[in-house]
Design a protein around this motif. Structure first.
Motif, mmCIF file in Angstrom:
data_model
loop_
_atom_site.group_PDB
_atom_site.id
_atom_site.type_symbol
_atom_site.label_atom_id
_atom_site.label_comp_id
_atom_site.label_asym_id
_atom_site.label_seq_id
_atom_site.Cartn_x
_atom_site.Cartn_y
_atom_site.Cartn_z
ATOM 1 N N PHE A 1 42.042 4.220 56.635
ATOM 2 C CA PHE A 1 42.840 3.066 56.262
ATOM 3 C C PHE A 1 43.742 3.291 55.053
ATOM 4 O O PHE A 1 44.623 2.843 54.803
ATOM 5 N N GLY B 1 41.553 -3.118 63.441
ATOM 6 C CA GLY B 1 42.390 -2.588 62.265
ATOM 7 C C GLY B 1 43.940 -3.020 62.485
ATOM 8 O O GLY B 1 44.914 -2.481 61.944
ATOM 9 N N GLU C 1 41.858 5.176 64.322
ATOM 10 C CA GLU C 1 41.419 4.642 63.048
ATOM 11 C C GLU C 1 40.091 4.613 62.549
ATOM 12 O O GLU C 1 39.609 4.210 61.367
ATOM 13 N N ASN C 2 39.230 4.982 63.699
ATOM 14 C CA ASN C 2 37.810 5.282 63.412
ATOM 15 C C ASN C 2 37.517 6.551 62.904
ATOM 16 O O ASN C 2 36.295 6.873 62.449
ATOM 17 N N GLY C 3 38.569 7.346 62.719
ATOM 18 C CA GLY C 3 38.269 8.356 61.779
ATOM 19 C C GLY C 3 38.662 9.726 62.419
ATOM 20 O O GLY C 3 37.789 10.769 62.027
ATOM 21 N N LEU C 4 39.776 9.833 63.176
ATOM 22 C CA LEU C 4 39.893 11.270 63.555
ATOM 23 C C LEU C 4 41.673 11.403 63.562
ATOM 24 O O LEU C 4 42.239 10.410 63.893
ATOM 25 N N ALA D 1 39.493 4.243 68.944
ATOM 26 C CA ALA D 1 39.290 2.998 68.560
ATOM 27 C C ALA D 1 38.991 2.121 69.656
ATOM 28 O O ALA D 1 38.262 1.027 69.509
ATOM 29 N N PHE E 1 38.081 15.118 60.679
ATOM 30 C CA PHE E 1 37.492 13.786 60.756
ATOM 31 C C PHE E 1 37.513 13.303 59.285
ATOM 32 O O PHE E 1 37.409 14.120 58.322
ATOM 33 N N PHE E 2 37.140 12.144 59.140
ATOM 34 C CA PHE E 2 37.320 11.394 57.757
ATOM 35 C C PHE E 2 36.550 10.009 58.023
ATOM 36 O O PHE E 2 36.634 9.635 59.032
ATOM 37 N N HIS E 3 36.339 9.491 56.807
ATOM 38 C CA HIS E 3 35.420 8.148 56.836
ATOM 39 C C HIS E 3 36.509 7.072 56.745
ATOM 40 O O HIS E 3 37.816 7.217 56.840
ATOM 41 N N GLN E 4 36.167 5.811 56.799
ATOM 42 C CA GLN E 4 36.937 4.643 57.272
ATOM 43 C C GLN E 4 37.823 4.345 55.987
ATOM 44 O O GLN E 4 38.812 3.893 56.171
ATOM 45 N N SER E 5 37.547 4.658 54.891
ATOM 46 C CA SER E 5 38.529 4.446 53.618
ATOM 47 C C SER E 5 39.357 5.224 53.470
ATOM 48 O O SER E 5 40.500 4.796 53.426
#
Lengths: 225, 236
Positions: A96, A136, A54-57, A76, A89-93
Motif C-alpha cells: 500500500f 483496497g 495489492e495482496n503482495g505481488l 486480490a 513479493f512484499f508485505h501489505q504495508s
C-alpha cells in the motif's frame, strides 16, 4: 430504455481490449476484480506492463494452466495466479506504500456509479442488511496516478451508471479520469463527462439517453468511422 | 540460549486471556495460520477482538472461531468472501461488531502500532462514509484523515521456515499481513513448516527479524482452508 437491442455495444472482451490499447509500455498497473482482470489478456504486442496485486505481488502473471496452483500464490480476488520473471513479493504495508505513495501509474476498476465530477462508488449499495466490505479500493483511488473505470453503461435494469452525483456511498471523491463502457469511452473533465469515442453504429443520442448527466461532445471530430 | 520453539500450538496459546485482542495473518487462505487458530479455539478464550483482513470461509480456521461464539468484534477490510456464511449471520444478528477499515489503512495502522507511531494521516477514505467523523487536516492543499495505530495482545501468523531465534521467511503471497502483525503483537506466535539452526537462513533474505517473534510452533504440513472446506471439514 427497454428498447435497447441486446446485441448493441462492445462485449466485456472488447471493452478490456480497448482499455489495454491505452496503457503505455512500461506501466505499473493494478487491475481490479471482474472485467478489469480481462485487460491483462489484451496488451498489444511489443508492450511490457507490470501488474500489481495489492495482496503482495508485483509482476503478476496469468492464472496457471492447470487447476493445481499454489493456494498461497493468489491475486486480490483470491484466484490462483502466477509470478512472471522479475516478480517480487512484499508485505501489505509495502504494497500500500506503492499504492498510496503514487508509485503505480494506473488502476482499472469496476463501478456501481461514476459521477460527472469523477466521484466513484464501487464498494457498497448502502443497503442495511448488506455486509459492508471495502478491501483496497479506497486506497487505490486515493493514491494511484490515474484511475480508469470499466463498466457496463447501465445497470441490468437499464439505470444509468454515469450520473450527475452518486447515490451510493463513495469510494473516493473526484478520482476517476476515464470511463470505458460497452457504448463509449468518456473522459471526466473539469466541465463534466466528455465523449472520447463512440461505439461504431451508435449515435450520441443513444448514449446520452442512457447517461444520467450531460455528455459533452468530443472537442475535435475524432469519432470512430 | 535463545530458543523460541515450543512443543505445541496448545502450549504456545496456553496463557491467552478472555477479552484479548488477537491479530491473525492471512489474505483469504494464503497465510492463514489454521492450526494456531484451532488451538486458540481449544483454549476456550472468548470475548476476543480479531484483527484480520477477512473473516474466514466455511467452518474452519477464522470462521470456526467466529462460529464458536468467541469473537465480540472484528476489525477487517473484507469480511465477506465466497463460502463465508458464518460472519454474515453473526453480523446481521448483532452478535459480532464490525469495524470496517480500508485495506491499506488497516495495514498502516498495524505497521504504525508495531513501530511506536500512535497515529498518522492518510488520504484514503476522505470524502467517504469510512472517513466521516474522523479528524481531518490539510497538508499542501490536500485533505487527510487521522487514523490510529493498532496493537494486539497476541499475534498469530504462518511462515514457511524459521530459525530458533525467530527469523522468518514466508511463502509467496502468504506473506501479506504477517510481517507487520508480528511487529504489533505483545506476544507473537508463528507456525512454520520447518525450524532450522541459526545461520541456516541467509540474513539477507530474512523477512521478519527474530526480535518480532516470541514463540515458534512447528506444523510440518499445514492445512489449506480450501482443501478442508472441499473435504467438508468443520472445527472442532
Amino acid at each position: 430504455m427497454s428498447d435497447a437491442p441486446s446485441n448493441v455495444g462492445w462485449t466485456r472482451e472488447d471493452m478490456a481490449r480497448r482499455v489495454a490499447q491505452d496503457i503505455p509500455d512500461g506501466s505499473y498497473v493494478n487491475l481490479g476484480i471482474g472485467i478489469p482482470e480481462l485487460v491483462a489478456r489484451f496488451v498489444p504486442q511489443g508492450r511490457e506492463l507490470v501488474y500489481h496485486t495489492e495482496n503482495g505481488l508485483l509482476g503478476m502473471g496469468p492464472s496457471p494452466e492447470s487447476d493445481d496452483g499454489d493456494p498461497e500464490l493468489i491475486n486480490a480476488g483470491k484466484r490462483h495466479v502466477t509470478a512472471n520473471p522479475g516478480a517480487s513479493f512484499f508485505h501489505q504495508s509495502d504494497s500500500f506504500a506503492m499504492i498510496r505513495g503514487g508509485h503505480l501509474d494506473l488502476c482499472v476498476l469496476g463501478a456501481l456509479q461514476v459521477a460527472q465530477n469523477g466521484d466513484l462508488a464501487n464498494w457498497s449499495t448502502g443497503e442495511p442488511d448488506a455486509i459492508p466490505a471495502v478491501g483496497g479500493a479506497m486506497d487505490l483511488v486515493a493514491g494511484v496516478k490515474a484511475i480508469y473505470v470499466i463498466t457496463q453503461h447501465t445497470t441490468k435494469t437499464g439505470e444509468p451508471k454515469l450520473v450527475e452525483s452518486c447515490t451510493y456511498p463513495l469510494t473516493g471523491a473526484r478520482v476517476v479520469n476515464r470511463v470505458y463502457t460497452d457504448l463509449a469511452v468518456i473522459d471526466v473533465t473539469p466541465e463534466g463527462f466528455r465523449l472520447v469515442e463512440l461505439n461504431p453504429g451508435i449515435d450520441l443520442d443513444f448514449v446520452q439517453n442512457r447517461t444520467g448527466a450531460q455528455l459533452l461532445p468530443t472537442p475535435e471530430s475524432t469519432l470512430s468511422t | 540460549m535463545i530458543d523460541k520453539r515450543v512443543e505445541s500450538a496448545a502450549e504456545a496459546l496456553a496463557d491467552i486471556r478472555d477479552g484479548s485482542t488477537v491479530m491473525v495473518g492471512g489474505f483469504g487462505e494464503a497465510g492463514s495460520p489454521i492450526e494456531l487458530i484451532h488451538a486458540l479455539i481449544d483454549t476456550g478464550a472468548t470475548n476476543l477482538t480479531i484483527i484480520s483482513n477477512n473473516c474466514g470461509s466455511g467452518e474452519v480456521g477464522l470462521a470456526a472461531l467466529l462460529k464458536a461464539g468467541r469473537v465480540s468484534k472484528v476489525i477487517c477490510s473484507f469480511p465477506r468472501t465466497a463460502n463465508s456464511t458464518v460472519f454474515p449471520e453473526l453480523y446481521r444478528s448483532g452478535r459480532t461488531a464490525l469495524e470496517l477499515v480500508p485495506q491499506g489503512t488497516l495495514a498502516e495502522r498495524i505497521r504504525a502500532g508495531g513501530a511506536g507511531i500512535p497515529a498518522f494521516y492518510t488520504p484514503t477514505a476522505v470524502g467517504t462514509p469510512l472517513g466521516d467523523g474522523k479528524e481531518c487536516r490539510e497538508f499542501d492543499g490536500r485533505s487527510y484523515v487521522l487514523e490510529y495505530g493498532l496493537r494486539a495482545n497476541v499475534t498469530l501468523i504462518k511462515g514457511r521456515r524459521a530459525d530458533s531465534h525467530g527469523n522468518v521467511v514466508f511463502n509467496k503471497t502468504a506473506r501479506n499481513f504477517s510481517p507487520i502483525m508480528a511487529m504489533a503483537g505483545e506476544t507473537t506466535i508463528v507456525q512454520v513448516e520447518q525450524v532450522v539452526e541459526p545461520g541456516s537462513i541467509d540474513p539477507e533474505v530474512v523477512v521478519t527479524p527474530g526480535i518480532f517473534v516470541d514463540r515458534i510452533v512447528t506444523v510440518m504440513s499445514p492445512a489449506h482452508e480450501s482443501a478442508l472446506i472441499a473435504a467438508g471439514a468443520t472445527y472442532p
